[in-house]
Design an enzyme around this catalytic site. Structure first.
Site, PDB file in Angstrom:
ATOM      1  N   LEU A 123       1.659  63.657  71.707  1.00  0.00           N
ATOM      2  CA  LEU A 123       1.120  63.140  70.443  1.00  0.00           C
ATOM      3  C   LEU A 123      -0.385  63.366  70.418  1.00  0.00           C
ATOM      4  CD1 LEU A 123       2.817  59.619  70.124  1.00  0.00           C
ATOM      5  CD2 LEU A 123       3.277  61.603  68.677  1.00  0.00           C
ATOM      6  N   HIS A 124      -0.880  63.976  69.347  1.00  0.00           N
ATOM      7  CA  HIS A 124      -2.326  64.117  69.244  1.00  0.00           C
ATOM      8  C   HIS A 124      -2.839  64.144  67.811  1.00  0.00           C
ATOM      9  CE1 HIS A 124      -1.272  68.316  68.411  1.00  0.00           C
ATOM     10  NE2 HIS A 124      -2.486  68.453  67.913  1.00  0.00           N
ATOM     11  N   ARG A 125      -1.962  64.340  66.821  1.00  0.00           N
ATOM     12  CA  ARG A 125      -2.444  64.495  65.448  1.00  0.00           C
ATOM     13  C   ARG A 125      -2.993  63.173  64.915  1.00  0.00           C
ATOM     14  NH1 ARG A 125      -1.821  69.312  63.436  1.00  0.00           N
ATOM     15  NH2 ARG A 125      -0.324  70.706  64.423  1.00  0.00           N
ATOM     16  N   PRO A 126      -4.151  63.222  64.263  1.00  0.00           N
ATOM     17  CA  PRO A 126      -4.757  61.989  63.746  1.00  0.00           C
ATOM     18  C   PRO A 126      -3.815  61.167  62.876  1.00  0.00           C
ATOM     19  CG  PRO A 126      -6.334  63.795  63.613  1.00  0.00           C
ATOM     20  CD  PRO A 126      -5.030  64.400  64.058  1.00  0.00           C
ATOM     21  N   ASP A 183       4.233  66.388  68.080  1.00  0.00           N
ATOM     22  CA  ASP A 183       3.642  66.698  66.778  1.00  0.00           C
ATOM     23  C   ASP A 183       2.799  67.968  66.869  1.00  0.00           C
ATOM     24  OD1 ASP A 183       1.406  65.795  68.158  1.00  0.00           O
ATOM     25  OD2 ASP A 183       1.053  64.043  66.893  1.00  0.00           O
TER      26      ASP A 183
END
Length: 380
Positions: free
Chosen positions: A210-213, A294
């Site tokens: 997970l990394h998307r804002p 993501d």
């Protein structure tokens, strides 16, 4: 002598540029400068990738670091302009959709330098995504547009881009994967995490990234995702290489209770681990029974690896991974994630196809087109 300059800044860029540099090294009449913007400055997110991929040390490191989108983009432009003025490349190569991509492309074009965009034409049609803005703007000012899949070709044509600028070449990310898969199989990561002995997988597990804002900056969405994955992880470990920013948010939102932090334990749960180098991460995904992500790049890699993938987004700019591969768009609703995961795990894994031209030869196609274009310009 043909003079090229390539720009990388974040970890996906490194995998995409490595096959290009390997191919360019075959040509004695090509001089090349590799610029690292420093957009990812953490050792585990940057330097380790150069070692894993056999990339040379960058000729220039702009050491930009992290900041807001506006400040980071402006800083990259300010720092790369004198490099371009000094080196005077005939063409700048940019990859992907990060801030380094648009910053370098915009600076080059304003100096009268042509730009080639590798991974052009991908569209999520979601303008709230910073990456979508970067992609569209970079495509609009590039001379050569190299698409990974047919959707990229269709999108560029629909946007009025002249056909002679667009090329379907395949996927350099997959070039990189196929070149390193055998080496990744020797990684000790599975032994270290306690799911194998002597490289033979003995315990089932899943992987989460997970990394998307939109996912990690909203406490409600992040809580829902972790709650679903935690329920899934009642029966087997889910390994979660945590991006530093994601970890910070999990702690700030009071969600650390969902994470198990001990390495080597075989207990179930969401197992938080440090970010991994390319070879370790490839090995971990290659033996997983399910990947939840993501990330656009992970959607592509799991398609080639034949590993079922749940994309925790409502859209994807890589529809070929759904049409041809193992990818399923499930959004961020907790019940929907859990239901999709359990449905997949109850079925036998079916064979998946690779999209056209995802054959490990994209870099050779790109370099051939680049050199033909530049030699034609010189002779003209």
């Amino acid at each position: 002598m043909i003079r090229l300059l390539s720009v990388v800044g974040a970890r996906p860029n490194f995998m995409k540029i490595a096959p290009i540099l390997s191919e360019l090294n075959k040509f004695a009449d090509v001089e090349h400068c590799l610029v690292h913007t420093g957009q990812h400055y953490d050792e585990l997110l940057s330097s380790n990738f150069f070692a894993d991929l056999g990339l040379p040390e960058p000729d220039v490191n702009l050491q930009t670091g992290s900041s807001s989108h506006a400040v980071q983009t402006a800083e990259i432009m300010t720092r790369i302009e004198p490099v371009l003025l000094d080196y005077k490349p005939q063409m700048v190569l940019v990859v992907g959709d990060v801030n380094s991509t648009i910053a370098a492309a915009l600076t080059a074009v304003k100096l009268g330098i042509e730009v080639a965009h590798i991974e052009a034409g991908l569209r999520s049609f979601d303008m709230t995504m910073p990456e979508e803005i970067n992609r569209k703007l970079t495509d609009a000012i590039s001379t050569l547009l190299f698409a990974t899949e047919q959707s990229g070709i269709d999108n560029l044509r629909n946007e009025g881009v002249p056909t002679e600028k667009i090329f379907l070449v395949g996927n350099v990310m997959i070039d990189c994967l196929l070149r390193h898969r055998e080496l990744a199989a020797k990684s000790p990561i599975l032994d270290r995490l306690g799911v194998s002995q002597n490289g033979s997988t003995s315990l089932p597990y899943a992987v989460l990234t997970l990394h998307r804002p939109s996912n990690v900056d909203d406490p409600k969405i992040l809580h829902g995702i972790l709650n679903a994955v935690n329920a899934l992880a009642d029966d087997f470990p889910v390994f979660f290489p945590i991006h530093p920013r994601t970890r910070k948010n999990i702690e700030a939102f009071g969600l650390s209770r969902y994470l198990v932090n001990t390495e080597g334990a075989t207990r179930s749960g969401i197992r938080a681990i440090d970010p991994l180098g390319y070879l370790d991460f490839l090995s971990l995904n290659d033996h997983a029974m399910l990947v939840l992500t993501d990330s656009g790049g992970v959607q592509e890699e799991t398609t080639v690896l034949g590993i079922p993938c749940l994309t925790l987004r409502e859209n994807t700019e890589r529809p070929a991974t759904v049409d041809h591969g193992s990818n399923h768009l499930v959004g961020v609703d907790s019940d929907r994630i859990l239901a999709a995961a359990r449905s997949i795990l109850q079925k036998p894994v079916r064979p998946f196809q690779c999209p056209p031209l995802w054959d490990g030869k994209a870099a050779s196609r790109i370099v051939a087109i680049l050199l033909d274009h530049l030699q034609h310009d010189t002779s003209g």
